[in-house]
Design a protein around this motif. Sequence first.
Motif, PDB file in Angstrom:
ATOM      1  N   ASP A 166       0.825  -1.207   0.000  1.00  0.00           N
ATOM      2  CA  ASP A 166       0.000   0.000   0.000  1.00  0.00           C
ATOM      3  C   ASP A 166       0.861   1.258   0.000  1.00  0.00           C
ATOM      4  O   ASP A 166       0.600   2.215  -0.740  1.00  0.00           O
ATOM      5  CB  ASP A 166      -0.945   0.031   1.203  1.00  0.00           C
ATOM      6  CG  ASP A 166      -2.051  -1.008   1.121  1.00  0.00           C
ATOM      7  OD1 ASP A 166      -2.268  -1.574   0.030  1.00  0.00           O
ATOM      8  OD2 ASP A 166      -2.692  -1.245   2.166  1.00  0.00           O
ATOM      9  N   PHE A 167       1.888   1.268   0.820  1.00  0.00           N
ATOM     10  CA  PHE A 167       2.784   2.415   0.936  1.00  0.00           C
ATOM     11  C   PHE A 167       3.467   2.699  -0.400  1.00  0.00           C
ATOM     12  O   PHE A 167       3.476   3.828  -0.889  1.00  0.00           O
ATOM     13  CB  PHE A 167       3.815   2.145   2.037  1.00  0.00           C
ATOM     14  CG  PHE A 167       4.779   3.262   2.264  1.00  0.00           C
ATOM     15  CD1 PHE A 167       4.382   4.422   2.904  1.00  0.00           C
ATOM     16  CD2 PHE A 167       6.090   3.143   1.865  1.00  0.00           C
ATOM     17  CE1 PHE A 167       5.279   5.456   3.135  1.00  0.00           C
ATOM     18  CE2 PHE A 167       7.003   4.169   2.075  1.00  0.00           C
ATOM     19  CZ  PHE A 167       6.587   5.333   2.716  1.00  0.00           C
ATOM     20  N   LEU A 168       4.013   1.649  -1.012  1.00  0.00           N
ATOM     21  CA  LEU A 168       4.709   1.833  -2.282  1.00  0.00           C
ATOM     22  C   LEU A 168       3.746   2.164  -3.416  1.00  0.00           C
ATOM     23  O   LEU A 168       4.092   2.911  -4.334  1.00  0.00           O
ATOM     24  CB  LEU A 168       5.541   0.593  -2.604  1.00  0.00           C
ATOM     25  CG  LEU A 168       6.696   0.336  -1.625  1.00  0.00           C
ATOM     26  CD1 LEU A 168       7.381  -0.982  -1.927  1.00  0.00           C
ATOM     27  CD2 LEU A 168       7.686   1.487  -1.637  1.00  0.00           C
ATOM     28  N   SER A 169       2.538   1.654  -3.350  1.00  0.00           N
ATOM     29  CA  SER A 169       1.534   1.980  -4.366  1.00  0.00           C
ATOM     30  C   SER A 169       1.166   3.450  -4.327  1.00  0.00           C
ATOM     31  O   SER A 169       0.897   4.058  -5.373  1.00  0.00           O
ATOM     32  CB  SER A 169       0.284   1.121  -4.172  1.00  0.00           C
ATOM     33  OG  SER A 169       0.567  -0.220  -4.491  1.00  0.00           O
ATOM     34  N   LEU A 170       1.148   4.037  -3.129  1.00  0.00           N
ATOM     35  CA  LEU A 170       0.903   5.478  -3.023  1.00  0.00           C
ATOM     36  C   LEU A 170       1.962   6.270  -3.778  1.00  0.00           C
ATOM     37  O   LEU A 170       1.648   7.244  -4.467  1.00  0.00           O
ATOM     38  CB  LEU A 170       0.872   5.916  -1.559  1.00  0.00           C
ATOM     39  CG  LEU A 170      -0.385   5.577  -0.772  1.00  0.00           C
ATOM     40  CD1 LEU A 170      -0.209   5.941   0.692  1.00  0.00           C
ATOM     41  CD2 LEU A 170      -1.581   6.313  -1.363  1.00  0.00           C
ATOM     42  N   PHE A 171       3.206   5.853  -3.661  1.00  0.00           N
ATOM     43  CA  PHE A 171       4.275   6.513  -4.398  1.00  0.00           C
ATOM     44  C   PHE A 171       4.071   6.341  -5.898  1.00  0.00           C
ATOM     45  O   PHE A 171       4.252   7.281  -6.667  1.00  0.00           O
ATOM     46  CB  PHE A 171       5.652   5.972  -4.002  1.00  0.00           C
ATOM     47  CG  PHE A 171       6.181   6.573  -2.739  1.00  0.00           C
ATOM     48  CD1 PHE A 171       6.690   7.869  -2.723  1.00  0.00           C
ATOM     49  CD2 PHE A 171       6.181   5.850  -1.573  1.00  0.00           C
ATOM     50  CE1 PHE A 171       7.178   8.428  -1.558  1.00  0.00           C
ATOM     51  CE2 PHE A 171       6.668   6.405  -0.392  1.00  0.00           C
ATOM     52  CZ  PHE A 171       7.168   7.690  -0.388  1.00  0.00           C
ATOM     53  N   GLU A 189       2.746   8.704 -11.144  1.00  0.00           N
ATOM     54  CA  GLU A 189       1.893   8.755 -12.335  1.00  0.00           C
ATOM     55  C   GLU A 189       1.186  10.114 -12.446  1.00  0.00           C
ATOM     56  O   GLU A 189       1.070  10.668 -13.538  1.00  0.00           O
ATOM     57  CB  GLU A 189       0.885   7.616 -12.333  1.00  0.00           C
ATOM     58  CG  GLU A 189       1.499   6.242 -12.569  1.00  0.00           C
ATOM     59  CD  GLU A 189       2.333   6.164 -13.848  1.00  0.00           C
ATOM     60  OE1 GLU A 189       1.855   6.624 -14.910  1.00  0.00           O
ATOM     61  OE2 GLU A 189       3.476   5.673 -13.777  1.00  0.00           O
ATOM     62  N   ALA A 190       0.738  10.636 -11.326  1.00  0.00           N
ATOM     63  CA  ALA A 190       0.083  11.955 -11.338  1.00  0.00           C
ATOM     64  C   ALA A 190       1.067  13.040 -11.774  1.00  0.00           C
ATOM     65  O   ALA A 190       0.716  13.937 -12.554  1.00  0.00           O
ATOM     66  CB  ALA A 190      -0.497  12.273  -9.960  1.00  0.00           C
ATOM     67  N   GLN A 191       2.293  12.964 -11.298  1.00  0.00           N
ATOM     68  CA  GLN A 191       3.308  13.948 -11.675  1.00  0.00           C
ATOM     69  C   GLN A 191       3.673  13.815 -13.150  1.00  0.00           C
ATOM     70  O   GLN A 191       3.895  14.822 -13.838  1.00  0.00           O
ATOM     71  CB  GLN A 191       4.557  13.810 -10.793  1.00  0.00           C
ATOM     72  CG  GLN A 191       4.330  14.179  -9.345  1.00  0.00           C
ATOM     73  CD  GLN A 191       3.907  15.631  -9.199  1.00  0.00           C
ATOM     74  OE1 GLN A 191       4.433  16.522  -9.855  1.00  0.00           O
ATOM     75  NE2 GLN A 191       2.938  15.874  -8.330  1.00  0.00           N
ATOM     76  N   LYS A 192       3.714  12.586 -13.651  1.00  0.00           N
ATOM     77  CA  LYS A 192       3.979  12.385 -15.083  1.00  0.00           C
ATOM     78  C   LYS A 192       2.867  13.003 -15.923  1.00  0.00           C
ATOM     79  O   LYS A 192       3.135  13.635 -16.947  1.00  0.00           O
ATOM     80  CB  LYS A 192       4.105  10.893 -15.400  1.00  0.00           C
ATOM     81  CG  LYS A 192       5.398  10.263 -14.973  1.00  0.00           C
ATOM     82  CD  LYS A 192       5.409   8.780 -15.343  1.00  0.00           C
ATOM     83  CE  LYS A 192       6.662   8.087 -14.905  1.00  0.00           C
ATOM     84  NZ  LYS A 192       6.629   6.639 -15.212  1.00  0.00           N
ATOM     85  N   ALA A 193       1.632  12.801 -15.501  1.00  0.00           N
ATOM     86  CA  ALA A 193       0.493  13.368 -16.230  1.00  0.00           C
ATOM     87  C   ALA A 193       0.558  14.892 -16.207  1.00  0.00           C
ATOM     88  O   ALA A 193       0.309  15.547 -17.230  1.00  0.00           O
ATOM     89  CB  ALA A 193      -0.823  12.865 -15.627  1.00  0.00           C
ATOM     90  N   ALA A 194       0.898  15.467 -15.050  1.00  0.00           N
ATOM     91  CA  ALA A 194       1.011  16.919 -14.946  1.00  0.00           C
ATOM     92  C   ALA A 194       2.144  17.430 -15.837  1.00  0.00           C
ATOM     93  O   ALA A 194       1.992  18.460 -16.520  1.00  0.00           O
ATOM     94  CB  ALA A 194       1.245  17.328 -13.494  1.00  0.00           C
ATOM     95  N   LEU A 195       3.260  16.734 -15.862  1.00  0.00           N
ATOM     96  CA  LEU A 195       4.384  17.123 -16.710  1.00  0.00           C
ATOM     97  C   LEU A 195       3.991  17.066 -18.190  1.00  0.00           C
ATOM     98  O   LEU A 195       4.290  17.990 -18.954  1.00  0.00           O
ATOM     99  CB  LEU A 195       5.591  16.223 -16.443  1.00  0.00           C
ATOM    100  CG  LEU A 195       6.827  16.475 -17.300  1.00  0.00           C
ATOM    101  CD1 LEU A 195       7.358  17.892 -17.101  1.00  0.00           C
ATOM    102  CD2 LEU A 195       7.898  15.439 -16.999  1.00  0.00           C
ATOM    103  N   ASN A 196       3.303  16.003 -18.584  1.00  0.00           N
ATOM    104  CA  ASN A 196       2.849  15.884 -19.976  1.00  0.00           C
ATOM    105  C   ASN A 196       1.915  17.035 -20.349  1.00  0.00           C
ATOM    106  O   ASN A 196       1.998  17.582 -21.450  1.00  0.00           O
ATOM    107  CB  ASN A 196       2.167  14.535 -20.218  1.00  0.00           C
ATOM    108  CG  ASN A 196       3.154  13.400 -20.255  1.00  0.00           C
ATOM    109  OD1 ASN A 196       4.337  13.585 -20.555  1.00  0.00           O
ATOM    110  ND2 ASN A 196       2.693  12.200 -19.949  1.00  0.00           N
ATOM    111  N   ALA A 197       1.020  17.405 -19.424  1.00  0.00           N
ATOM    112  CA  ALA A 197       0.098  18.513 -19.681  1.00  0.00           C
ATOM    113  C   ALA A 197       0.868  19.817 -19.854  1.00  0.00           C
ATOM    114  O   ALA A 197       0.565  20.610 -20.757  1.00  0.00           O
ATOM    115  CB  ALA A 197      -0.920  18.634 -18.546  1.00  0.00           C
TER     116      ALA A 197
END
Length: 116
Positions: free
Chosen positions: A84-89, A94-102
């Motif tokens: 669970d802990f590592l999945s949060l990371f 993934e969220a940061q990658k999406a923001a970077l792509n945007a």
Amino acid sequence: FNGAFAIIPDYLDGYYSSGFVPSLDFHSNLILPEFFIQNIGREAYYRNLESIASGSGSKLIHESTILELPISLPCLEEQQRIADFLSLFDEQIEAQKAALNALQRMKKAMLQQMFV
């Protein structure tokens, strides 16, 4: 293979895959699939496996070899906490990658508008 591991969702259970794609069933009273993926998906772990991978083009590791790999198994509760802990990371990455792509798309659009 370079870390190409995945958990197949329940709705795909029972389907066939290529012989080049090893698949394993997990005994949920011993090891959690999410913990297993986080553990062997570490680059430091799977890079060591390259020496035992077979094949001249696409290298693979046979299922029987995977089953013989040493893996540290804490209790199920600890496995769940770790996964669970590592999945949060992973989710944050993934969220940061999406923001970077945007942002990259926005920059490209702005550059195109500036030099039209």
